[in-house]
Design a protein around this motif. Sequence first.
Motif, PDB file in Angstrom:
ATOM      1  N   PRO A 170      -5.019   4.227   0.012  1.00 41.88           N
ATOM      2  CA  PRO A 170      -4.821   2.949   0.573  1.00 41.88           C
ATOM      3  C   PRO A 170      -6.050   2.332   1.028  1.00 41.88           C
ATOM      4  O   PRO A 170      -7.007   2.953   1.388  1.00 41.88           O
ATOM      5  CB  PRO A 170      -3.650   3.144   1.933  1.00 41.88           C
ATOM      6  N   THR A 171      -6.278   1.127   1.182  1.00 43.15           N
ATOM      7  CA  THR A 171      -7.493   0.435   1.529  1.00 43.15           C
ATOM      8  C   THR A 171      -7.191  -0.378   2.900  1.00 43.15           C
ATOM      9  O   THR A 171      -6.063  -0.975   3.134  1.00 43.15           O
ATOM     10  CB  THR A 171      -7.941  -0.613   0.572  1.00 43.15           C
ATOM     11  N   VAL A 172      -8.485  -0.543   3.704  1.00 41.51           N
ATOM     12  CA  VAL A 172      -8.564  -1.365   4.917  1.00 41.51           C
ATOM     13  C   VAL A 172      -9.490  -2.269   4.797  1.00 41.51           C
ATOM     14  O   VAL A 172     -10.453  -2.230   4.242  1.00 41.51           O
ATOM     15  CB  VAL A 172      -8.924  -0.349   5.970  1.00 41.51           C
ATOM     16  N   LYS A 173      -9.094  -3.452   5.060  1.00 43.85           N
ATOM     17  CA  LYS A 173      -9.934  -4.618   5.129  1.00 43.85           C
ATOM     18  C   LYS A 173      -9.939  -5.472   6.299  1.00 43.85           C
ATOM     19  O   LYS A 173      -9.032  -5.278   7.210  1.00 43.85           O
ATOM     20  CB  LYS A 173      -9.929  -5.529   4.011  1.00 43.85           C
ATOM     21  N   LEU A 174     -10.913  -6.367   6.736  1.00 37.43           N
ATOM     22  CA  LEU A 174     -10.887  -7.206   7.783  1.00 37.43           C
ATOM     23  C   LEU A 174     -10.462  -8.477   7.457  1.00 37.43           C
ATOM     24  O   LEU A 174     -10.915  -8.965   6.458  1.00 37.43           O
ATOM     25  CB  LEU A 174     -12.205  -7.069   8.587  1.00 37.43           C
ATOM     26  N   VAL A 175      -9.665  -9.129   8.455  1.00 38.59           N
ATOM     27  CA  VAL A 175      -9.326 -10.483   8.152  1.00 38.59           C
ATOM     28  C   VAL A 175      -9.645 -11.184   9.494  1.00 38.59           C
ATOM     29  O   VAL A 175      -9.394 -10.491  10.759  1.00 38.59           O
ATOM     30  CB  VAL A 175      -7.876 -10.690   7.951  1.00 38.59           C
ATOM     31  N   HIS A 176      -9.699 -12.426   9.451  1.00 37.13           N
ATOM     32  CA  HIS A 176      -9.953 -13.379  10.775  1.00 37.13           C
ATOM     33  C   HIS A 176      -8.700 -13.654  11.401  1.00 37.13           C
ATOM     34  O   HIS A 176      -7.869 -14.426  10.518  1.00 37.13           O
ATOM     35  CB  HIS A 176     -10.723 -14.542  10.221  1.00 37.13           C
ATOM     36  N   GLU A 177      -8.429 -13.581  12.366  1.00 40.14           N
ATOM     37  CA  GLU A 177      -7.282 -13.946  13.120  1.00 40.14           C
ATOM     38  C   GLU A 177      -7.450 -14.410  14.536  1.00 40.14           C
ATOM     39  O   GLU A 177      -7.838 -13.596  15.370  1.00 40.14           O
ATOM     40  CB  GLU A 177      -6.297 -12.712  13.437  1.00 40.14           C
ATOM     41  N   GLN A 178      -7.494 -15.776  14.660  1.00 35.85           N
ATOM     42  CA  GLN A 178      -7.802 -16.297  16.101  1.00 35.85           C
ATOM     43  C   GLN A 178      -9.017 -15.927  16.751  1.00 35.85           C
ATOM     44  O   GLN A 178      -9.230 -15.715  17.687  1.00 35.85           O
ATOM     45  CB  GLN A 178      -6.675 -16.197  17.016  1.00 35.85           C
ATOM     46  N   GLY A 179     -10.007 -15.913  15.374  1.00 34.90           N
ATOM     47  CA  GLY A 179     -11.535 -15.823  15.984  1.00 34.90           C
ATOM     48  C   GLY A 179     -11.990 -14.478  15.924  1.00 34.90           C
ATOM     49  O   GLY A 179     -13.161 -14.176  16.347  1.00 34.90           O
ATOM     50  N   ASP A 180     -11.124 -13.430  15.941  1.00 38.85           N
ATOM     51  CA  ASP A 180     -11.482 -12.193  16.010  1.00 38.85           C
ATOM     52  C   ASP A 180     -11.118 -11.567  14.638  1.00 38.85           C
ATOM     53  O   ASP A 180     -10.357 -12.115  13.675  1.00 38.85           O
ATOM     54  CB  ASP A 180     -10.565 -11.259  17.033  1.00 38.85           C
ATOM     55  N   LEU A 181     -11.860 -10.350  14.270  1.00 38.83           N
ATOM     56  CA  LEU A 181     -11.691  -9.577  12.954  1.00 38.83           C
ATOM     57  C   LEU A 181     -10.540  -8.610  13.500  1.00 38.83           C
ATOM     58  O   LEU A 181     -10.794  -7.551  14.054  1.00 38.83           O
ATOM     59  CB  LEU A 181     -13.037  -8.964  12.628  1.00 38.83           C
ATOM     60  N   PHE A 208       0.893  -1.175  -0.054  1.00 42.57           N
ATOM     61  CA  PHE A 208      -0.081  -0.075   0.013  1.00 42.57           C
ATOM     62  C   PHE A 208       0.733   1.346   0.096  1.00 42.57           C
ATOM     63  O   PHE A 208       1.942   1.288   0.078  1.00 42.57           O
ATOM     64  CB  PHE A 208      -0.833   0.051   1.230  1.00 42.57           C
ATOM     65  N   ILE A 209       0.498   2.274  -0.299  1.00 45.73           N
ATOM     66  CA  ILE A 209       0.897   3.599  -0.334  1.00 45.73           C
ATOM     67  C   ILE A 209       0.138   4.633   0.882  1.00 45.73           C
ATOM     68  O   ILE A 209      -1.040   4.970   0.357  1.00 45.73           O
ATOM     69  CB  ILE A 209       1.373   4.269  -1.677  1.00 45.73           C
ATOM     70  N   PRO A 210       0.613   4.832   1.804  1.00 45.84           N
ATOM     71  CA  PRO A 210      -0.189   5.853   2.784  1.00 45.84           C
ATOM     72  C   PRO A 210      -0.212   7.170   2.060  1.00 45.84           C
ATOM     73  O   PRO A 210       0.545   7.782   1.635  1.00 45.84           O
ATOM     74  CB  PRO A 210       0.635   5.629   3.946  1.00 45.84           C
ATOM     75  N   LEU A 211      -1.487   7.789   2.514  1.00 48.61           N
ATOM     76  CA  LEU A 211      -1.692   9.355   2.234  1.00 48.61           C
ATOM     77  C   LEU A 211      -2.311   9.902   3.357  1.00 48.61           C
ATOM     78  O   LEU A 211      -3.049   9.243   4.109  1.00 48.61           O
ATOM     79  CB  LEU A 211      -2.377   9.279   0.719  1.00 48.61           C
TER      80      LEU A 211
END
Length: 384
Positions: free
Chosen positions: A189-200, A167-170
């Motif tokens: 830049p884009t933000v998305k949610l990923v599953h990590e040990q049961g949490d987003l 990504f490129i931060p602005l």
Amino acid sequence: MRRGFPRLLSLLLVTALLTGCWDYIEIEALEFVFGLGVDQVEPDYVVVVEMVKTSGGGQQVEVEPLVLATKGKSVSAAGRSLSNPAGLRAFWPHAYVFLMSEQVAREGIVPAVENIVRSRYIRSTVWVFITKDCTAEEVFKSKPPAANSVSEHLNAIALMQETISGFIPLQVWQLSQAFAAEGIAAILPTVKLVHEQGDLVPIVEGTAVFKGDRMVGWLDGHESDILCLLKGIIQRCYFVIDTKVGENEFFPITYELVGNRVEIKPQDKDGKLSVSIALDLHFSVEEMGRAPYSFRDEAFARSVQAQLATAFTHWIREFLSKTQQEYNADILGFGQLVRRKEPQVWRRLGENWDVHFRDLPVDLEVKCKVTMAGLSSEPLRVRE
């Protein structure tokens, strides 16, 4: 001297009595806003904020994030009304991030971002993001693994731009400049949610591509790395490439980008405009796995460098095809270069730049060199 002393003493006493704050705000009455988001513009603005309330002191201080959402006829009106349900005065100068949903980005972000650019309460160094496959409210309600709040988490990621690729931060002021510039399309830049040990968990990966103030598509993390290369931005990018070793064997070798030099030039020959890109990339070998060859073998090193050049030429061609043919968005700023270096050509083509950019010929030359092989140029050998 004696006559003036009583007057001087009286003046000093009066001055001491008049000292103090005539206008102050108790910190206990403030709710610090760390993040702001807009999930909807029509028919009403849906504004989300992440506030942080502290309690205790010293080593016993506790930080508790609070996410609130409301509707209003504008961003500022909705933001001000949030003080009512919070029961405290919102304090904006400590905001880190500003999020906009994909829906807002598709419809046009000027109505959402205009207040942030104009506001005297919010700093121009706030990081701006577009949420992908989720809303700003969902991002603020996710659970970062280490930070006290989502806004602090995203701020930390943006500050690590040299060591985190994809990504490129602005910041707000950079977005404002991108909108005002001629011959270049904006990105965020884009933000998305990923599953990590049961949490987003929120992560920053990828790029939203704009034409004007409307988003027209996405670049994934790999394509964003290619964008960084072509913009001359140095980031700690890793590329895993199936490299031919010997006659018929291929091994996944990991290369780290350690040097990047790019030169982009517009060329006008016989009234036909084209752009040339010369890219010089330097790499370090991070992992060879079971690849049996040594980088002390000059023939092998030349073969690897040629394979790297072929791979990056292919990736860049795919990137250019996507940005020119699919999105028709000049995010590399070819038009800006033409305007600056070939002003007479820009006067002729600038008014209809979208038409000319889509089919603009691009001459590409990529050179790759492996300059480091870690602490050892030899493969790891295991005695049988």
